[in-house]
Design a protein around this motif. Sequence first.
Motif, mmCIF file in Angstrom:
data_model
loop_
_atom_site.group_PDB
_atom_site.id
_atom_site.type_symbol
_atom_site.label_atom_id
_atom_site.label_comp_id
_atom_site.label_asym_id
_atom_site.label_seq_id
_atom_site.Cartn_x
_atom_site.Cartn_y
_atom_site.Cartn_z
ATOM 1 N N ARG A 127 0.377 24.362 16.149
ATOM 2 C CA ARG A 127 -0.592 25.408 15.823
ATOM 3 C C ARG A 127 -2.001 24.906 16.091
ATOM 4 N N LEU A 128 -2.840 25.815 16.577
ATOM 5 C CA LEU A 128 -4.263 25.536 16.703
ATOM 6 C C LEU A 128 -4.976 26.239 15.558
ATOM 7 N N ARG A 129 -5.989 25.594 14.989
ATOM 8 C CA ARG A 129 -6.722 26.192 13.871
ATOM 9 C C ARG A 129 -8.223 26.021 14.062
ATOM 10 N N VAL A 130 -8.964 27.101 13.867
ATOM 11 C CA VAL A 130 -10.418 27.076 13.808
ATOM 12 C C VAL A 130 -10.808 27.980 12.648
ATOM 13 N N ALA A 131 -11.374 27.378 11.592
ATOM 14 C CA ALA A 131 -11.662 28.126 10.357
ATOM 15 C C ALA A 131 -10.367 28.787 9.873
ATOM 16 N N ASP A 132 -10.377 30.107 9.641
ATOM 17 C CA ASP A 132 -9.163 30.780 9.179
ATOM 18 C C ASP A 132 -8.409 31.470 10.315
ATOM 19 N N LEU A 133 -8.754 31.085 11.559
ATOM 20 C CA LEU A 133 -8.057 31.605 12.733
ATOM 21 C C LEU A 133 -6.984 30.597 13.149
ATOM 22 N N GLU A 134 -5.746 31.060 13.293
ATOM 23 C CA GLU A 134 -4.638 30.191 13.682
ATOM 24 C C GLU A 134 -3.918 30.785 14.883
ATOM 25 N N LEU A 135 -3.395 29.896 15.731
ATOM 26 C CA LEU A 135 -2.623 30.321 16.890
ATOM 27 C C LEU A 135 -1.333 29.511 16.908
ATOM 28 N N ASP A 136 -0.210 30.215 16.757
ATOM 29 C CA ASP A 136 1.095 29.574 16.779
ATOM 30 C C ASP A 136 1.526 29.424 18.235
ATOM 31 N N LEU A 137 1.630 28.175 18.715
ATOM 32 C CA LEU A 137 1.935 27.913 20.108
ATOM 33 C C LEU A 137 3.404 28.112 20.449
ATOM 34 N N VAL A 138 4.242 28.248 19.427
ATOM 35 C CA VAL A 138 5.665 28.466 19.654
ATOM 36 C C VAL A 138 5.972 29.959 19.724
ATOM 37 N N SER A 139 5.505 30.703 18.720
ATOM 38 C CA SER A 139 5.786 32.145 18.678
ATOM 39 C C SER A 139 4.762 32.976 19.455
ATOM 40 N N HIS A 140 3.626 32.346 19.857
ATOM 41 C CA HIS A 140 2.546 33.036 20.569
ATOM 42 C C HIS A 140 1.953 34.161 19.719
ATOM 43 N N VAL A 141 1.818 33.904 18.417
ATOM 44 C CA VAL A 141 1.210 34.877 17.498
ATOM 45 C C VAL A 141 -0.062 34.277 16.924
ATOM 46 N N ALA A 142 -1.125 35.086 16.885
ATOM 47 C CA ALA A 142 -2.395 34.666 16.297
ATOM 48 C C ALA A 142 -2.543 35.268 14.908
ATOM 49 N N PHE A 161 -7.274 29.177 25.313
ATOM 50 C CA PHE A 161 -8.241 28.347 26.038
ATOM 51 C C PHE A 161 -9.499 28.132 25.204
ATOM 52 N N LEU A 162 -9.983 29.175 24.561
ATOM 53 C CA LEU A 162 -11.170 29.053 23.709
ATOM 54 C C LEU A 162 -10.906 28.122 22.528
ATOM 55 N N MET A 163 -9.739 28.258 21.898
ATOM 56 C CA MET A 163 -9.429 27.454 20.715
ATOM 57 C C MET A 163 -9.184 25.991 21.072
ATOM 58 N N ARG A 164 -8.561 25.749 22.202
ATOM 59 C CA ARG A 164 -8.331 24.359 22.605
ATOM 60 C C ARG A 164 -9.636 23.652 22.929
ATOM 61 N N TYR A 219 -19.278 31.468 27.016
ATOM 62 C CA TYR A 219 -18.862 31.748 25.643
ATOM 63 C C TYR A 219 -18.402 30.471 24.946
ATOM 64 N N MET A 220 -18.369 30.543 23.619
ATOM 65 C CA MET A 220 -17.906 29.433 22.811
ATOM 66 C C MET A 220 -17.234 29.982 21.568
ATOM 67 N N LEU A 221 -16.131 29.353 21.178
ATOM 68 C CA LEU A 221 -15.483 29.697 19.918
ATOM 69 C C LEU A 221 -15.802 28.582 18.923
ATOM 70 N N ALA A 222 -16.443 28.939 17.824
ATOM 71 C CA ALA A 222 -16.848 27.954 16.831
ATOM 72 C C ALA A 222 -16.952 28.601 15.478
ATOM 73 N N ALA A 223 -16.744 27.803 14.403
ATOM 74 C CA ALA A 223 -16.778 28.323 13.043
ATOM 75 C C ALA A 223 -18.190 28.649 12.600
ATOM 76 N N ARG A 224 -19.181 27.915 13.129
ATOM 77 C CA ARG A 224 -20.568 28.157 12.764
ATOM 78 C C ARG A 224 -21.402 28.329 14.006
ATOM 79 N N GLU A 225 -22.323 29.243 13.968
ATOM 80 C CA GLU A 225 -23.196 29.508 15.094
ATOM 81 C C GLU A 225 -24.422 28.625 14.990
ATOM 82 N N THR A 226 -24.802 27.978 16.124
ATOM 83 C CA THR A 226 -25.983 27.136 16.106
ATOM 84 C C THR A 226 -27.015 27.718 17.069
#
Length: 230
Positions: A127-142, A161-164, A219-226
């Motif tokens: 699983r990939l995790r960013v804040a409370d966003l999760e991506l299951d790499l096995v089931s392909h469910v976010a 790609f954004l989460m990785r 673009y960028m995926l991040a938990a906090r904006e700078t």
Amino acid sequence: MPRVLVIEDDETTAREIVAELNVHGLQAEWVGDGRQGLTLALQNDYDLITLDRMLPGLDGIDVVAELRRAQVDTPVLMISALSDVDERVRGLRAGGDDYLTKPFAPDEMSARAEVLLRRRQPQAAQRLRVADLELDLVSHVAYRGGQPLTLLPTEYRLLEFLMRNSGQVLTRSMIFETVWGFHFDPGTNVIDVHIARLRRKIDGAGQTALIHTVRGTGYMLAARETTVTS
């Protein structure tokens, strides 16, 4: 980042394989000659090898056989236009771990690659995790805040790609060539359209925005904006 050696003499097929592996967070290196591929495989510690059956310099069967004789246990995914049972059996008996026939769907190829990597590294994160966003790499469910999200295939690939690469600024060219698999056309707005759709699903009302626009870049995926703007 897992390293993959792609040994494939057809440039179009090689680019498709490399692009698909890249979007799944794998670092792919391409070589188009069997003998050169064998040399690289013997000299470097790759996590996976995708190996075309018919190659100039040295045939794919000979490549995998030489690797096994040298006690190189790197998983090998053999890819070939030769689809009859005898050829598949020959490839597997020579030392291949899996056999995929051409033409193939890129997502099936990456799924087979991930299975071989999990066999070698059973503790690898699924699983990939960013804040409370999760991506299951096995089931392909976010999931966002524990709630499942409905994503189209391209949206899933884009989000993965954004989460990785969370916290990193990704240019439109990088996104386009990795997710769509061909060279970026500056005149297209396909990335912006898909980002907008993904935002509507990921960044709901009352939730902290995770997908940010970097003006003039990408673009960028991040938990906090700078220094970015949504």
